[in-house]
Design a protein around this motif. Structure first.
Motif, PDB file in Angstrom:
ATOM      1  N   LEU A 278      -6.861  -2.968  -2.048  1.00  0.00           N
ATOM      2  CA  LEU A 278      -5.598  -2.748  -1.091  1.00  0.00           C
ATOM      3  C   LEU A 278      -5.691  -1.554  -0.475  1.00  0.00           C
ATOM      4  N   ILE A 279      -5.917  -0.383  -1.037  1.00  0.00           N
ATOM      5  CA  ILE A 279      -5.886   0.965  -0.491  1.00  0.00           C
ATOM      6  C   ILE A 279      -7.218   0.777   0.654  1.00  0.00           C
TER       7      ILE A 279
ATOM      8  N   ALA B 136       0.793  -1.167  -0.187  1.00  0.00           N
ATOM      9  CA  ALA B 136       0.169  -0.182   0.062  1.00  0.00           C
ATOM     10  C   ALA B 136       0.960   1.183  -0.175  1.00  0.00           C
TER      11      ALA B 136
ATOM     12  N   THR C 262       1.485   4.173  -3.243  1.00  0.00           N
ATOM     13  CA  THR C 262       0.871   5.565  -3.341  1.00  0.00           C
ATOM     14  C   THR C 262       1.858   6.515  -2.720  1.00  0.00           C
TER      15      THR C 262
ATOM     16  N   LEU D 230      -8.803  -1.236   7.906  1.00  0.00           N
ATOM     17  CA  LEU D 230      -8.096  -1.482   8.938  1.00  0.00           C
ATOM     18  C   LEU D 230      -7.646  -0.480  10.273  1.00  0.00           C
TER      19      LEU D 230
ATOM     20  N   ARG E 179       1.048   2.579   6.240  1.00  0.00           N
ATOM     21  CA  ARG E 179       0.994   1.540   6.816  1.00  0.00           C
ATOM     22  C   ARG E 179       1.022   0.147   6.045  1.00  0.00           C
TER      23      ARG E 179
ATOM     24  N   ILE F 111       0.292   6.624   2.222  1.00  0.00           N
ATOM     25  CA  ILE F 111      -0.184   5.742   3.166  1.00  0.00           C
ATOM     26  C   ILE F 111       0.895   5.298   3.992  1.00  0.00           C
TER      27      ILE F 111
ATOM     28  N   THR G 290      -6.541  -0.880   3.812  1.00  0.00           N
ATOM     29  CA  THR G 290      -5.760  -0.047   4.493  1.00  0.00           C
ATOM     30  C   THR G 290      -6.354   0.751   5.449  1.00  0.00           C
TER      31      THR G 290
END
Lengths: 283, 300
Positions: free
Chosen positions: B182-183, A273, A277, B189, A283, A281, B186
């Motif tokens: 996926l984004i 992730a 990006t 979560l 984590r 992001i 994230t």
């Protein structure tokens, strides 16, 4: 309970949707000629290494028996891909780490604007920069050279490396270096001996992303190379047999080509992730 | 005392030097390799230069631009591209976000399942385009066989002019739904569990929790993901080039594809530079949106 079952079925369906196409091309690479085009498609088949032999020019006599004339150009182009992706990654990660450190630790005039300028270079459509590069490279004699492609991939990945590395270095507490510098380290020494070891996993993740991008790149390779420096992607697409498209050999090329990518994806799964990006992001 | 300030000065100078050494190479590379070519192609866009012929280069003013902007085909290709972007990114969004909701709660093998789903987006578009061409083959392709089991007739995925663009979009969806997933995942979560627990005490419905907790908290990331995808899909070249080459006819001719043709088949370099600049302006506008959004998410 029923909710869990429905969920399980949906997730299973998604897995099938995303994985069956990959399985299918890998399976095809091991199929014998008639089985590739069999109707209905064969899920159980006798496997052969013929397409791999043809791809890597092994056992040419056996390959010739099956009517695949000519030598495969894949091996040198595969090597080109490794060289060009490897060297360009090394360069962009090195330069990117340096400037990420500078952005993270020093006061840079117009830092925000500079960072966004760097990011914006990544947004440029390849085709838009591709045209002047084509003209420029022809004038400079860089068409179809390793150096030419390495320079482009390095540039293309540089902005990405700066952004991602800046995120990683930001997370390393400044106090570590400051303590080291109080102990008599110079800034450079503390960068090398304190920051770099701490940033190692970040550097590795950044390198993997750069490697995959350069490895997968098609457009620049297509317009800027022809023979000597041509990488694998444009040449996998161009495998034509005597009787139309040589799907067996394409499948073998595709399999060999995507294998390292799958391995690398698993290696950096924690950072996916973040990497995709530009580190926005965390984590 | 004097010596000490001298030491300070020395140190500050050393730091300053290091900063320059660290930053200069990157900036130099980006200027030489990105800014300079762009300026050069801006110049070329006002000429009749062709990289194929060695005729004399002449300035033609805005002729290239007016020719591009008055070409009805170019407008058609812009529309094709827009249609492609809207269909592909729209469905990627729905599927990706839906999938993320399904995968929100962890289970045994969760890590493996999510990573496996992410593989498509890491692959080379060329490779993906190739094996989907194989799978979509009308006669021996796997897709038609599977649909045949469900009673469908033979579908000409890539040669039917009404369908080809959707077929390419479908491959884009296969490739990039994992990215949106996926984004979104994230974001999902990162939502504190305590919010849902508090809502549960109030006996809030699933829909209420989704609308009032989930959606507001993941939406910044969703916007980010969609912007990334829109910019990428707008530039779409590889898949189209491999799968259809813009055909049948010109139904899958995206602007990147037609720019490629103009520059490298027709070798109208000057004109293609003008078209590249028009596309560039659009991309810059889109990227600005994205960059602003990144700024907002970073400061938030």
């Amino acid at each position: 309970m029923t909710r869990r079952i429905v969920k399980g079925i949906l997730i299973g369906a998604a897995l099938l949707f995303f994985l069956v196409p990959i399985y299918w091309i890998v399976a095809t690479s091991f199929k014998q000629w008639p089985d590739i085009f069999a109707i209905p498609p064969k899920f159980i088949f006798q496997s052969t290494m013929l397409h791999y032999k043809a791809l890597f020019n092994l056992d040419l006599e056996e390959v010739a028996k099956f009517g695949q004339a000519g030598k495969s150009l894949f091996p040198p182009r595969f090597v080109n891909s490794i060289i060009i992706a490897g060297v360009s990654t090394l360069l962009s990660v090195t330069l990117g780490t340096f400037s990420a450190y500078a952005f993270s630790r020093f006061r840079v005039k117009g830092e925000g604007d500079l960072l966004f300028f760097i990011l914006s270079t990544r947004m440029l459509p390849p085709i838009v920069v591709g045209i002047p590069f084509f003209v420029l490279y022809r004038t400079l004699g860089l068409i179809d050279t390793h150096v030419g492609l390495i320079l482009i991939y390095m540039t293309f990945n540089l902005s990405f490396a700066v952004w991602l590395m800046k995120g990683f270095i930001d997370e390393i507490p400044k106090e570590f270096e400051e303590a080291a510098m109080v102990d008599g380290y110079t800034r450079w020494e503390s960068f090398v001996k304190v920051v770099l070891p701490q940033a190692l996993s970040g550097i590795a993740a950044t390198a993997v992303f750069c490697l995959i991008t350069a490895w997968n790149e098609f457009f620049f390779a297509l317009i800027l190379t022809s023979e000597r420096a041509r990488t694998a992607p444009p040449s996998i697409a161009a495998v034509q047999g005597t009787s139309g498209i040589n799907w067996g050999q394409i499948a073998a090329g595709v399999t060999v080509f995507l294998f390292p990518v799958v391995i690398f994806t698993f290696l950096v799964r924690r950072y996916l992730a973040r990497g995709l990006t530009f580190g926005v992001i965390k984590r | 005392m004097k010596k000490d300030t001298g030491g300070m000065y020395q140190k500050a100078l050393a730091e300053y030097r290091l900063k320059i050494y660290f930053l200069a190479p990157t900036l130099l590379v980006l200027i030489v390799m990105n800014v300079f070519p762009l300026i050069w192609s801006l110049g070329l866009s006002f000429t009749n230069y062709s990289s194929l012929m060695s005729k004399r280069i002449a300035w033609v003013g805005f002729t290239n631009y007016s020719r591009i902007l008055s070409d009805p085909f170019i407008w058609k290709y812009f529309q094709t591209t827009a249609r492609f972007v809207i269909i592909a990114v729209g469905i990627e969004f729905l599927l990706g976000f839906g999938l993320a909701l399904l995968l929100k709660e962890q289970f045994r093998g969760w890590g493996l399942v999510t990573t496996l789903i992410l593989i498509p987006m890491m692959l080379s578009p060329v490779v993906v385009g190739l094996f989907w061409t194989f799978i979509m083959d009308a006669n021996f392709g796997l897709l038609n066989f599977l649909l045949g089991l469900l009673g469908f007739k033979k579908i000409l995925w890539l040669t039917n002019p009404h369908l080809a663009l959707y077929s390419v979009a479908m491959v884009d969806i296969w490739m990039w739904t994992p990215f949106i997933m996926l984004i979104s995942l994230t974001g999902l979560l990162a939502i504190p569990q305590s919010l849902y627990e508090a809502a549960d005490i109030d006996m809030a419905s699933w829909w209420f929790k989704f609308r009032k907790i989930t959606l507001p908290l993941v939406s910044p990331l969703l916007v980010l993901a969609v912007l990334f995808r829109v910019i990428d899909a707008f530039k779409m070249f590889d898949l189209v080039f491999i799968m259809t080459g813009g055909g049948p006819g010109d139904v899958t001719e995206t602007i990147s594809m037609s720019l490629y043709r103009l520059a490298f088949n027709k070798f109208k370099t000057g004109e293609s530079c003008a078209m590249a600049y028009i596309i560039l302006i659009l991309i810059i506008a889109l990227s600005n949106l994205l960059i602003r959004w990144i700024h907002r998410t970073k400061t938030a």
